[in-house]
Design a protein around this motif. Sequence first.
Motif, PDB file in Angstrom:
ATOM      1  N   VAL A 164      -2.750   8.458   1.367  1.00  0.00           N
ATOM      2  CA  VAL A 164      -2.538   8.173   2.782  1.00  0.00           C
ATOM      3  C   VAL A 164      -3.476   7.034   3.153  1.00  0.00           C
ATOM      4  N   MET A 165      -3.453   6.645   4.421  1.00  0.00           N
ATOM      5  CA  MET A 165      -4.211   5.469   4.836  1.00  0.00           C
ATOM      6  C   MET A 165      -5.649   5.765   5.227  1.00  0.00           C
ATOM      7  N   ALA A 166      -6.017   7.033   5.305  1.00  0.00           N
ATOM      8  CA  ALA A 166      -7.387   7.427   5.656  1.00  0.00           C
ATOM      9  C   ALA A 166      -7.841   6.798   6.968  1.00  0.00           C
ATOM     10  N   GLY A 167      -6.900   6.701   7.914  1.00  0.00           N
ATOM     11  CA  GLY A 167      -7.240   6.167   9.225  1.00  0.00           C
ATOM     12  C   GLY A 167      -7.535   4.687   9.232  1.00  0.00           C
ATOM     13  N   ASP A 198       3.004  11.734   7.205  1.00  0.00           N
ATOM     14  CA  ASP A 198       4.062  11.806   8.214  1.00  0.00           C
ATOM     15  C   ASP A 198       5.415  11.342   7.671  1.00  0.00           C
ATOM     16  N   GLY A 199       5.505  11.159   6.368  1.00  0.00           N
ATOM     17  CA  GLY A 199       6.781  10.764   5.771  1.00  0.00           C
ATOM     18  C   GLY A 199       6.974   9.278   5.594  1.00  0.00           C
ATOM     19  N   GLY A 200       6.049   8.452   6.127  1.00  0.00           N
ATOM     20  CA  GLY A 200       6.131   7.017   5.908  1.00  0.00           C
ATOM     21  C   GLY A 200       7.340   6.372   6.566  1.00  0.00           C
ATOM     22  N   ASP A 256       0.887  -1.158   0.000  1.00  0.00           N
ATOM     23  CA  ASP A 256       0.000   0.000   0.000  1.00  0.00           C
ATOM     24  C   ASP A 256       0.928   1.212   0.000  1.00  0.00           C
ATOM     25  N   ILE A 257       1.040   1.882  -1.126  1.00  0.00           N
ATOM     26  CA  ILE A 257       2.045   2.934  -1.260  1.00  0.00           C
ATOM     27  C   ILE A 257       1.750   4.119  -0.346  1.00  0.00           C
ATOM     28  N   GLY A 258       0.459   4.391  -0.094  1.00  0.00           N
ATOM     29  CA  GLY A 258       0.136   5.457   0.846  1.00  0.00           C
ATOM     30  C   GLY A 258       0.672   5.168   2.230  1.00  0.00           C
ATOM     31  N   HIS A 259       0.461   3.946   2.703  1.00  0.00           N
ATOM     32  CA  HIS A 259       0.972   3.543   4.009  1.00  0.00           C
ATOM     33  C   HIS A 259       2.492   3.561   4.029  1.00  0.00           C
ATOM     34  N   LEU A 260       3.102   3.063   2.973  1.00  0.00           N
ATOM     35  CA  LEU A 260       4.546   2.888   2.933  1.00  0.00           C
ATOM     36  C   LEU A 260       5.303   4.210   2.887  1.00  0.00           C
ATOM     37  N   PHE A 261       4.869   5.105   2.027  1.00  0.00           N
ATOM     38  CA  PHE A 261       5.660   6.315   1.767  1.00  0.00           C
ATOM     39  C   PHE A 261       5.135   7.579   2.443  1.00  0.00           C
ATOM     40  N   TYR A 262       3.865   7.584   2.861  1.00  0.00           N
ATOM     41  CA  TYR A 262       3.308   8.856   3.292  1.00  0.00           C
ATOM     42  C   TYR A 262       2.624   8.825   4.659  1.00  0.00           C
ATOM     43  N   ASP A 263       2.249   7.657   5.163  1.00  0.00           N
ATOM     44  CA  ASP A 263       1.400   7.632   6.356  1.00  0.00           C
ATOM     45  C   ASP A 263       1.757   6.418   7.202  1.00  0.00           C
TER      46      ASP A 263
END
Length: 846
Positions: A839-842, A593-595, A578-585
Motif C-alpha cells: 500500500v502507499m503508507a500514507g 481500498d481496491g486500487g 507503484d503497484i501498491g498505489h495502483l492495485f491496492y491503495d
Amino acid sequence: MMRHSHLLLRSFMLVFSAASTLPAAELAVLGPDNWDAFAPQGKEVDCIYGDFLLQNERIVAVIARPVAGRNANMTVRNVGGAVIDLTRRDRQSDQLSAFYPGGKATNWRASELEVDGKPALFDEQTHVRKGAAVSVICRAAAAPDSAEAVVRYTLNDGDDSLLVTTTYTNSTEQPLDITQLDEVRADGSFEKMPNGTAPLFWVYDKWFQQAYGFVAEGTTLAAKSDAKNSTLTYSQGDSASVKLKPDAKLTFERRLFPAATLLEVRSIANRLAGIEQRPIELQVKDTAGHPLAAADVEVRDQERPYAYGRTDEDGRLKFELPPGQFRAQVTSPANGAKTVELSEQALAMELPEAGSVSAHVTGEDGGPMPCKVQFLGREGTADPDFGHQTGEWAVRSVYYSENGRFSQPLPPGKYQAIVSHGPEYDAAFIDLEIRRGAATPLTAVLVRSVQTPGWVSADFHSHSSPSGDNTSSQLGRVLNLLCEHVEFAPCTEHNRLSTYLPHLERLKARHLMATCTGIELTDNPGDVNHHNAFPLVRHAHTQDDGAPLSDADMEVKIERLALWDAGSEKLVQQNHPDIGHLFYDKNGDGQPDGGFQKAFGFMDVIEVHPPHTILQSPASSSAPTRNNTIFNWLQLLNQGYRIPGVVNTDAHYNFHGSGFLRIYLESESDDPARTETLDMVHAAEHGHIVMTSGPYLEVVAVGGEASNQQRATAGDDLSIPGGKARLKVRVQCPNWFDIDRVQVFLNGRPEPSLNFTRATTPERFTGGTVKFEQELPLALAGDTHVIVVAAAEKSTLGPVMGPEHAKDMPIAVSNPIYLDVDGGGFKANRDTLGAPLPVMAGRLGK
C-alpha cells in the motif's frame, strides 16, 4: 480550408504586379496546401495547420494560433499567441520551444492578420499574402482586475528581427499594476546569458547551430533563467511594474531574432542599436589545407568574453565587430587551439592536422552493418567528446553508424574502440593509435553469435524531443535503436503521436527496424498515470497529431486511450507503476481500498523494471518488498492478475540511451522487414515475452507422454495431470558478458532445488555462446506458474553499454508459464510471498 475566426472569409481576386516577384515579407496561414512550401525545419518545430507564418528573405517565424488548448508538447503548453518556431531562412534549424509575450499565464485568443497595415483575408485560393510589412495581432481580454492586452508581431521586408509590440489598456475604474515581462522556453543544450541586466538577452545552442537574441530599445532588460525557462522583465525606470491609470495605455516594444551563432546575435543587436561595425570573415583550415568545420571560435574584447561561434562546413565564420581590439581563440578538439588577433577583415588561420579513424564495419556476409562504436582513451588519452547527448551520429564518445562506414576526427593518442550491435552480436575490442595527419583504419566483422529464431527484440518505451521533457534529436533516437539492434520500436512520445518512418527512410534502414505510431499518454501522478499505447492513427500537423487528451483521472484516461481510434486493436502498457498505489491503495492513505479497479481491464502489459531486484526477494528477509516493482508483480500474479511484465529503457537521451534493457517477443519471423505490428501486440498480450538486459533466455515447458507431448512457452497455459513436467532452459550470451546463475521461481518463490550456479553446479554451465542448456524435471503438487531467471551475480554488463550501465547485472527473466495440475484450469494460489500486499503508507497525503 483554413478559417480564421475573426475574419470574414470571402473569395476575392488578387492582381499580382511584376513587383510581387521581388523580395517581400510574406504572411501565410499554414494548411495542407502550403505546408511543404512554408513550414520551417528544425528539431524543435511545433507548428500545425492553422498557425500563422511570417517570413521574409532572411527569417521565418510561426505564431501559434491563439486558441484554448494549443500546446506545443507535453510541457510547452498554452502557446496560443506565442512564437513557437523561429529560424533563419538560409540555414533552418529551429530550436526555440516558445516565446511567450506577457508570460505563460497570458491567454491570447482573438487575432487579426494585416499586410501593409490593412486586413488580410485568406480563402481556398489565397494561401499567402505579400507586402512590405506583415503582421499578426493577438488579443487577451480584460478582466475586472486586469488590463486588456494586444500583442502585434510585425515582420518587415529585409529585417533580421521580428518586432513585438504589446499594448495594455486599463478599462477598469481602478489603477492597475502592469509588469512588463516575457517568458522564453529554451531547453537542453542551450547556453544562456547569465542572470542580471543587459541590453541584450541571448541563448545559444552551438550543437544545433541556433541562437536567439532579444532586445528592447529604451528599457532596461533583466533576465532570470533556469535550465528550461527564462523570464525577461523590462523597465524604463527602477521597476518593471507600472501603475496604469483608468483609460490609460502602456506600450512597449522589443525585437527577437534568430542567428546561427552568438557572434551573429551580437552583430544583429549592434546593428539594431546603430553601432558601427566592421565585417570579419575567418577561414579555418588544417595544415594540409582541409577546411575545419565545427571549430569553436571564442571572441574576447581585450580579456572579457564577447561572443562565440562555430565554423560552417566550409570552415568559415562570418560576423561583425564593433570598434575595439578583439582576439579569437579557435579550438577544434581533434586539431588543437590557436589565438588570432581580429585586426583584418579577412583572416585565415591553420591548426595542426588531426588524426582520424576510418571505419568499415560489416556483417559476416561482408554487407553493411549498423553499429555503435565507442572510443575510450587509453594510457593518458582522454575519452573524446564529439557532441551533446541530444545529438545524432556523433554523441559524446560514441559514433552511431547506420551502415558501418564513417570517418571521424580524433585527437592524437591511444584508444580502445568497442564496436557492437546489441547483445545478439559479439563485440569487437580494437586498440587504435591515432597520429596527426593519418587516417587510421578501423575494420571489424560483427559476428551474430546469439541465435533467436522466432523471437524479435523490442523496446516499447523511449522518447525524443517531441515529448517535451527532453531535447534529444528523434533522428538520434532512431540511430541509437538501429545500432543497438532493436528490431521493433513503436514511437511513443509524450502526449503526441509521431513517427520514426521518415528517419528510417532517410537512413535507408526501413527494412532493419519495424515501427508504428504510438504514444505515452501522461498525467499526474506519475506512478500510476503514464500509459503507452500502439498502434494509433496519426493525423499529421494537427494538434498533438490527433492524440487523445490526457486526464488527471487515471481511470478515465486509460479507458479513453484503450478505446481511441474507434476501439481499434492496440496494446496498452502501464508504465513504471507503484503497484501498491495502483492495485491496492487508490487514495494513498495506507489502507487497502481496491486500487484503480476500473483501469485493470485496459492494461495489457505492465513495466516491472529493474529486473535484477527479482533476486533480492523474497529470499532475503532484509530485502525491500514495497516498491520493489518486480517482486510486487510476483505478488500480483499470485492474486490472479495475469498482466504480462515488460522492461523498457524509457530512454530520453542518445548517449547509450536505448539498448540496455529490451524484451523478446515471439514472432513468426525474426526479420524486421516482415514483422507486423499487430503480431507484436498479440504476442505481448499473451505474455509471450522474455525480459532482459542482455542474455537471451529460452524457456519451454513440456508435459504429457512421449507420444502426446504438449509444449508451452512464456505466457502459455499447459495442463500437466499428475504434476509432472520438464522445463527446457537455454541461455545464450555474446562474448562481452556472461551468466553464472539460473534460478527457477515456482509461484513467485525461488525453488532451492532448482537453483544452479557456476560455483555449486559448474557442470551445468558451459563457456561458449550457449552458457546453460538443461532439461529440468518438475514435480508439482498444485497449479503453479513458472518463471526462469538467468543472471550474472559475479560480473557485470561491462563497458559496451556505456558508463551508466557498465555495472548493471546481465539478467533475463521469463514471463510465467501457467501449469494446470488438477485439470480445472490454472488457479492462482493467493500467496503474498511472505510480505504484505503493498500500500502507499500514507505517502500521497504527506
